[in-house]
Design a protein around this motif. Structure first.
Motif, PDB file in Angstrom:
ATOM      1  N   ARG A  93       0.884  -1.279  -0.193  1.00  0.00           N
ATOM      2  CA  ARG A  93       0.061   0.097   0.135  1.00  0.00           C
ATOM      3  C   ARG A  93       0.765   1.378  -0.105  1.00  0.00           C
ATOM      4  O   ARG A  93       1.986   1.372   0.325  1.00  0.00           O
ATOM      5  N   ARG A  94       0.051   2.258  -0.265  1.00  0.00           N
ATOM      6  CA  ARG A  94       0.898   3.591  -0.106  1.00  0.00           C
ATOM      7  C   ARG A  94       1.847   3.870  -1.058  1.00  0.00           C
ATOM      8  O   ARG A  94       2.722   4.652  -0.888  1.00  0.00           O
ATOM      9  N   GLY A  98      -3.327   1.552  -5.938  1.00  0.00           N
ATOM     10  CA  GLY A  98      -4.789   1.562  -5.759  1.00  0.00           C
ATOM     11  C   GLY A  98      -5.276   2.505  -6.919  1.00  0.00           C
ATOM     12  O   GLY A  98      -6.223   2.202  -7.376  1.00  0.00           O
ATOM     13  N   PRO A  99      -4.780   3.609  -6.881  1.00  0.00           N
ATOM     14  CA  PRO A  99      -4.989   4.787  -7.970  1.00  0.00           C
ATOM     15  C   PRO A  99      -4.804   4.095  -9.452  1.00  0.00           C
ATOM     16  O   PRO A  99      -5.605   4.210 -10.438  1.00  0.00           O
ATOM     17  N   VAL A 128     -12.576   5.322   3.500  1.00  0.00           N
ATOM     18  CA  VAL A 128     -11.912   5.115   2.210  1.00  0.00           C
ATOM     19  C   VAL A 128     -12.595   6.152   1.272  1.00  0.00           C
ATOM     20  O   VAL A 128     -12.057   6.333   0.216  1.00  0.00           O
ATOM     21  N   PHE A 131     -10.260   8.393  -0.343  1.00  0.00           N
ATOM     22  CA  PHE A 131      -9.324   7.879  -1.457  1.00  0.00           C
ATOM     23  C   PHE A 131      -9.920   8.248  -2.768  1.00  0.00           C
ATOM     24  O   PHE A 131      -9.190   8.515  -3.752  1.00  0.00           O
ATOM     25  N   TYR A 132     -11.396   7.693  -2.599  1.00  0.00           N
ATOM     26  CA  TYR A 132     -12.189   7.876  -3.874  1.00  0.00           C
ATOM     27  C   TYR A 132     -12.093   9.339  -4.309  1.00  0.00           C
ATOM     28  O   TYR A 132     -11.845   9.701  -5.689  1.00  0.00           O
TER      29      TYR A 132
END
Ligand SMILES: CC(C)(COP(=O)(O)OP(=O)(O)OC[C@H]1O[C@@H](n2cnc3c(N)ncnc32)[C@H](O)[C@@H]1OP(=O)(O)O)[C@@H](O)C(=O)NCCC(=O)NCCS
Length: 150
Positions: A93-94, A98-99, A128, A131-132
């Protein structure tokens, strides 16, 4: 699932069959499964259907085998695109996966001529949403209703 720091380039492509079990394990590990959904069935339907897929972020383990870092399920109903099972392995992660997975899912939808995309966030996972939002997603003024068909 433990994933050491990246040692080889990350690719995003359709989830290979050899990693179906790893994907379901990742979904369990990241809290995305519920007792009333069978993730193996969800995966099979998404892979088999003409209007859906599961994309995977992969790198190579020391022995050269593909290693699963993250997933996103994407599909459409002819009108809207939907995103499910976005998950990145905790140790990966990070660092933007994810993106990247979200962009890959959006590209898949564009390639299928779908002009909009949406997703559902469980209330328990509302954090979350940030994040979106950073990816340009905004709240829709709708109430989602549903029932089981089985
Ligand atoms: C949500 C998730 C996919 C993000 O993946 P990731 O690869 O770690 O994403 P990144 O951190 O690289 O994303 C970019 C930004 O999103 C933000 N972000 C990431 N995870 C977040 C979270 N859980 N809550 C709030 N913001 C978050 C970060 O601020 C990050 O920005 P930064 O780099 O400036 O810190 C991952 O945390 C995950 O798998 N969570 C468990 C499964 C889940 O909840 N999926 C979504 C279901 S709706």
């Amino acid at each position: 699932m433990s994933v050491p720091a990246a040692a080889s380039p990350v690719r995003i492509e359709e989830l290979p069959p050899a990693l179906f079990g790893s994907a379901v394990a990742l979904w369990h590990e990241t809290g995305l499964t519920r007792s009333w959904n069978d993730p193996d069935d969800d995966l099979r339907r998404a892979i088999d259907g003409p209007s859906s897929t599961v994309l995977a972020a992969l790198d190579a383990a020391d022995d050269g085998a593909d290693r699963l870092l993250g997933t996103v399920m994407v599909g459409h109903d002819g009108h809207r695109g939907w995103v499910y099972y976005l998950a990145v392995a905790p140790d990966a992660r990070r660092r933007g996966l994810g993106p990247e997975l979200m962009r890959a899912g959006e590209d898949w939808l564009r390639a299928h001529d779908i002009p909009k995309v949406q997703l559902m966030v469980r209330r328990q996972n509302a954090a979350v949403s940030a994040f979106y939002e950073a990816l340009g997603y905004a709240y829709s003024d709708v109430v989602v209703m549903g029932r089981r068909l089985d």
